[in-house]
Design a protein around this motif. Structure first.
Motif, PDB file in Angstrom:
ATOM      1  N   ALA A  15       0.829  -1.209   0.000  1.00  0.00           N
ATOM      2  CA  ALA A  15       0.000   0.000   0.000  1.00  0.00           C
ATOM      3  C   ALA A  15       0.858   1.252   0.000  1.00  0.00           C
ATOM      4  CB  ALA A  15      -0.921  -0.012   1.220  1.00  0.00           C
ATOM      5  N   THR A  16       1.916   1.202   0.793  1.00  0.00           N
ATOM      6  CA  THR A  16       2.812   2.355   0.846  1.00  0.00           C
ATOM      7  C   THR A  16       3.542   2.542  -0.471  1.00  0.00           C
ATOM      8  OG1 THR A  16       3.118   1.911   3.195  1.00  0.00           O
ATOM      9  CG2 THR A  16       4.672   3.423   2.160  1.00  0.00           C
ATOM     10  N   LEU A  17       3.915   1.415  -1.095  1.00  0.00           N
ATOM     11  CA  LEU A  17       4.568   1.502  -2.404  1.00  0.00           C
ATOM     12  C   LEU A  17       3.649   2.171  -3.403  1.00  0.00           C
ATOM     13  CD1 LEU A  17       6.874   0.858  -4.286  1.00  0.00           C
ATOM     14  CD2 LEU A  17       5.913  -1.423  -4.631  1.00  0.00           C
ATOM     15  N   GLY A  18       2.356   1.816  -3.372  1.00  0.00           N
ATOM     16  CA  GLY A  18       1.406   2.459  -4.271  1.00  0.00           C
ATOM     17  C   GLY A  18       1.312   3.939  -4.004  1.00  0.00           C
ATOM     18  N   ALA A  19       1.305   4.295  -2.719  1.00  0.00           N
ATOM     19  CA  ALA A  19       1.258   5.711  -2.365  1.00  0.00           C
ATOM     20  C   ALA A  19       2.518   6.432  -2.832  1.00  0.00           C
ATOM     21  CB  ALA A  19       1.092   5.864  -0.851  1.00  0.00           C
ATOM     22  N   ALA A  20       3.659   5.753  -2.694  1.00  0.00           N
ATOM     23  CA  ALA A  20       4.915   6.358  -3.124  1.00  0.00           C
ATOM     24  C   ALA A  20       4.931   6.590  -4.627  1.00  0.00           C
ATOM     25  CB  ALA A  20       6.093   5.471  -2.720  1.00  0.00           C
ATOM     26  N   ARG A  21       4.366   5.630  -5.366  1.00  0.00           N
ATOM     27  CA  ARG A  21       4.319   5.785  -6.824  1.00  0.00           C
ATOM     28  C   ARG A  21       3.447   6.980  -7.208  1.00  0.00           C
ATOM     29  NH1 ARG A  21       3.637  -0.673  -8.073  1.00  0.00           N
ATOM     30  NH2 ARG A  21       5.858  -1.160  -8.189  1.00  0.00           N
ATOM     31  N   GLY A  22       2.321   7.097  -6.491  1.00  0.00           N
ATOM     32  CA  GLY A  22       1.447   8.236  -6.765  1.00  0.00           C
ATOM     33  C   GLY A  22       2.121   9.546  -6.416  1.00  0.00           C
ATOM     34  N   GLU A  44      12.319   7.860   2.843  1.00  0.00           N
ATOM     35  CA  GLU A  44      11.835   8.890   3.766  1.00  0.00           C
ATOM     36  C   GLU A  44      10.661   8.378   4.591  1.00  0.00           C
ATOM     37  OE1 GLU A  44      13.488  11.667   4.316  1.00  0.00           O
ATOM     38  OE2 GLU A  44      14.889  10.788   2.876  1.00  0.00           O
ATOM     39  N   LEU A  45       9.762   7.609   3.959  1.00  0.00           N
ATOM     40  CA  LEU A  45       8.635   7.043   4.692  1.00  0.00           C
ATOM     41  C   LEU A  45       9.112   6.057   5.758  1.00  0.00           C
ATOM     42  CD1 LEU A  45       6.098   6.406   1.789  1.00  0.00           C
ATOM     43  CD2 LEU A  45       5.783   7.991   3.693  1.00  0.00           C
ATOM     44  N   ALA A  46      10.105   5.246   5.414  1.00  0.00           N
ATOM     45  CA  ALA A  46      10.639   4.275   6.362  1.00  0.00           C
ATOM     46  C   ALA A  46      11.271   4.977   7.566  1.00  0.00           C
ATOM     47  CB  ALA A  46      11.667   3.380   5.677  1.00  0.00           C
ATOM     48  N   LYS A  47      12.005   6.045   7.312  1.00  0.00           N
ATOM     49  CA  LYS A  47      12.643   6.780   8.405  1.00  0.00           C
ATOM     50  C   LYS A  47      11.611   7.427   9.319  1.00  0.00           C
ATOM     51  CE  LYS A  47      16.799   7.751   5.699  1.00  0.00           C
ATOM     52  NZ  LYS A  47      17.610   8.791   5.012  1.00  0.00           N
ATOM     53  N   GLU A  48      10.502   7.866   8.727  1.00  0.00           N
ATOM     54  CA  GLU A  48       9.456   8.498   9.519  1.00  0.00           C
ATOM     55  C   GLU A  48       8.666   7.485  10.351  1.00  0.00           C
ATOM     56  OE1 GLU A  48       6.937  10.651   6.898  1.00  0.00           O
ATOM     57  OE2 GLU A  48       8.508  12.030   6.210  1.00  0.00           O
ATOM     58  N   ARG A  49       8.422   6.296   9.787  1.00  0.00           N
ATOM     59  CA  ARG A  49       7.485   5.350  10.390  1.00  0.00           C
ATOM     60  C   ARG A  49       8.140   4.190  11.125  1.00  0.00           C
ATOM     61  NH1 ARG A  49       2.649   4.703   5.863  1.00  0.00           N
ATOM     62  NH2 ARG A  49       2.328   6.936   5.476  1.00  0.00           N
ATOM     63  N   PHE A  50       9.424   4.013  10.982  1.00  0.00           N
ATOM     64  CA  PHE A  50      10.078   2.841  11.569  1.00  0.00           C
ATOM     65  C   PHE A  50       9.952   2.846  13.093  1.00  0.00           C
ATOM     66  CE2 PHE A  50      13.699   0.482  13.289  1.00  0.00           C
ATOM     67  CZ  PHE A  50      13.556  -0.712  12.618  1.00  0.00           C
ATOM     68  N   ASP A  51       9.483   1.704  13.632  1.00  0.00           N
ATOM     69  CA  ASP A  51       9.317   1.533  15.079  1.00  0.00           C
ATOM     70  C   ASP A  51       9.900   0.175  15.448  1.00  0.00           C
ATOM     71  OD1 ASP A  51       8.576   1.207  17.681  1.00  0.00           O
ATOM     72  OD2 ASP A  51       6.435   1.564  17.373  1.00  0.00           O
ATOM     73  N   PRO A  52      11.065   0.131  16.130  1.00  0.00           N
ATOM     74  CA  PRO A  52      11.709  -1.156  16.436  1.00  0.00           C
ATOM     75  C   PRO A  52      10.822  -2.120  17.211  1.00  0.00           C
ATOM     76  CG  PRO A  52      13.188   0.686  16.906  1.00  0.00           C
ATOM     77  CD  PRO A  52      11.841   1.280  16.607  1.00  0.00           C
ATOM     78  N   THR A  53       9.944  -1.600  18.056  1.00  0.00           N
ATOM     79  CA  THR A  53       9.119  -2.479  18.877  1.00  0.00           C
ATOM     80  C   THR A  53       8.133  -3.288  18.032  1.00  0.00           C
ATOM     81  OG1 THR A  53       7.439  -0.757  19.267  1.00  0.00           O
ATOM     82  CG2 THR A  53       9.287  -0.873  20.807  1.00  0.00           C
ATOM     83  N   LYS A  54       7.798  -2.793  16.851  1.00  0.00           N
ATOM     84  CA  LYS A  54       6.855  -3.499  15.986  1.00  0.00           C
ATOM     85  C   LYS A  54       7.475  -4.746  15.346  1.00  0.00           C
ATOM     86  CE  LYS A  54       3.471  -0.456  16.332  1.00  0.00           C
ATOM     87  NZ  LYS A  54       3.155   0.453  15.234  1.00  0.00           N
ATOM     88  N   ASP A  73      20.323  -4.799  -2.138  1.00  0.00           N
ATOM     89  CA  ASP A  73      20.363  -3.540  -2.886  1.00  0.00           C
ATOM     90  C   ASP A  73      21.217  -2.524  -2.131  1.00  0.00           C
ATOM     91  OD1 ASP A  73      19.127  -0.641  -3.420  1.00  0.00           O
ATOM     92  OD2 ASP A  73      18.639  -1.908  -5.145  1.00  0.00           O
ATOM     93  N   ARG A  74      22.108  -1.855  -2.830  1.00  0.00           N
ATOM     94  CA  ARG A  74      23.013  -0.900  -2.174  1.00  0.00           C
ATOM     95  C   ARG A  74      22.243   0.182  -1.440  1.00  0.00           C
ATOM     96  NH1 ARG A  74      24.512   3.934  -3.197  1.00  0.00           N
ATOM     97  NH2 ARG A  74      23.543   3.911  -5.269  1.00  0.00           N
ATOM     98  N   ARG A  75      21.180   0.697  -2.077  1.00  0.00           N
ATOM     99  CA  ARG A  75      20.397   1.751  -1.422  1.00  0.00           C
ATOM    100  C   ARG A  75      19.621   1.196  -0.233  1.00  0.00           C
ATOM    101  NH1 ARG A  75      16.976   4.404  -6.130  1.00  0.00           N
ATOM    102  NH2 ARG A  75      16.456   2.194  -6.392  1.00  0.00           N
ATOM    103  N   GLY A  76      19.220  -0.080  -0.336  1.00  0.00           N
ATOM    104  CA  GLY A  76      18.551  -0.718   0.788  1.00  0.00           C
ATOM    105  C   GLY A  76      19.476  -0.856   1.980  1.00  0.00           C
ATOM    106  N   ARG A  77      20.728  -1.213   1.716  1.00  0.00           N
ATOM    107  CA  ARG A  77      21.704  -1.316   2.818  1.00  0.00           C
ATOM    108  C   ARG A  77      21.948   0.044   3.440  1.00  0.00           C
ATOM    109  NH1 ARG A  77      24.140  -4.548  -1.116  1.00  0.00           N
ATOM    110  NH2 ARG A  77      25.782  -3.011  -1.533  1.00  0.00           N
ATOM    111  N   GLN A  78      21.998   1.086   2.626  1.00  0.00           N
ATOM    112  CA  GLN A  78      22.192   2.425   3.167  1.00  0.00           C
ATOM    113  C   GLN A  78      21.025   2.825   4.073  1.00  0.00           C
ATOM    114  OE1 GLN A  78      25.005   4.459   2.834  1.00  0.00           O
ATOM    115  NE2 GLN A  78      23.901   5.489   4.491  1.00  0.00           N
ATOM    116  N   LEU A  79      19.824   2.423   3.694  1.00  0.00           N
ATOM    117  CA  LEU A  79      18.664   2.696   4.546  1.00  0.00           C
ATOM    118  C   LEU A  79      18.820   2.002   5.893  1.00  0.00           C
ATOM    119  CD1 LEU A  79      15.821   3.728   5.124  1.00  0.00           C
ATOM    120  CD2 LEU A  79      14.919   1.732   3.891  1.00  0.00           C
ATOM    121  N   ILE A  80      19.313   0.770   5.891  1.00  0.00           N
ATOM    122  CA  ILE A  80      19.535   0.035   7.140  1.00  0.00           C
ATOM    123  C   ILE A  80      20.572   0.762   8.003  1.00  0.00           C
ATOM    124  CG2 ILE A  80      20.503  -2.098   8.097  1.00  0.00           C
ATOM    125  CD1 ILE A  80      19.214  -3.550   5.679  1.00  0.00           C
TER     126      ILE A  80
END
Length: 227
Positions: A15-22, A44-54, A73-80
């Motif tokens: 759902a978020t991917l669809g929102a991101a595409r839009g 940016e969405l991941a940084k805003e919404r990430f909650d370790p407890t979840k 993915d290199r960009r995926g690792r950078q996000l981590i």
């Protein structure tokens, strides 16, 4: 809601991917004239919404498949890495970094440096790799680069500094341990510049070498009292 669902709800999904595409389609160019792509928006969405407890139950059915996608993915690792710098001691992120290391991206992780120092296993592994590199360094410039990297990663907190100095001072007492003595001095100088001599010298008794004689121990006590 199942553990599987709860472990994915706080991370961008379909759902978020669809929102991101839009959002990407509707976003106007930035100051550089370029429109952000889907992955940039998802970051940016991941940084805003990430909650370790979840994600505490995320491994009940094995590691999430989407985590492997990020790691590959290199960009995926950078996000981590970015999330790890903000969310200290996250079980999910700690696992991800360990897997990144096992996948052979050790040099990439080492470039991230001190922001991962709170993940002690990662910190220790990178420190050990750098100390191993110091034993094979053939030029002064190479040793200086290793020394700067070790010092930069060790002085962020008291426990990382003490751990590094315990390893270095003991290694410096071995035959051929001159390189480790130099590294220890560089780490101490960097710590003093960042935190002040009083705090740093108070820690010296914690990593006195096991072979230290009474005269050396007395000198350490004197420096501690003067600081």
């Amino acid at each position: 809601r199942t553990a599987s669902n709860s472990s994915t709800s706080s991370f961008p999904g379909a759902a978020t991917l669809g929102a991101a595409r839009g959002a990407a389609a509707a976003t106007t160019p930035g100051s550089d004239g370029q429109v952000p792509d889907e992955f940039s928006l998802l970051q940016e969405l991941a940084k805003e919404r990430f909650d370790p407890t979840k994600f505490l139950g995320a491994f009940r059915r094995g590691p999430p498949e989407w985590l492997n996608t990020l790691i590959n993915d290199r960009r995926g690792r950078q996000l981590i890495y970015d999330l790890s710098a903000t969310h200290r001691n996250s079980l999910l992120l700690n696992y991800a970094i360990q897997k990144i290391l096992k996948e052979g991206h050790e040099s990439e992780v080492s470039m991230v440096g001190g922001s991962l120092a709170s993940y002690f296993e990662v910190y220790h592994r990178l420190l050990a790799t750098r100390l191993q590199a110091a034993t094979t360094a053939t030029t002064t410039q190479e040793l200086q680069q290793i020394s700067a990297a070790v010092a930069g990663s060790c002085v962020g907190s008291q426990h990382t500094y003490v751990h590094a100095q315990q390893l270095l001072t003991n290694a410096a007492s071995w035959d051929g341990g001159r390189a480790f003595k130099r590294l220890s001095q560089e780490v101490e100088a960097t710590a003093v510049a960042k935190h002040g001599g009083a705090k740093v010298y108070q820690l010296q008794p914690l990593f006195a070498p096991v072979t230290a004689g009474e005269a050396e121990l007395q000198m350490i006590r004197t420096v501690r009292l003067l600081s």
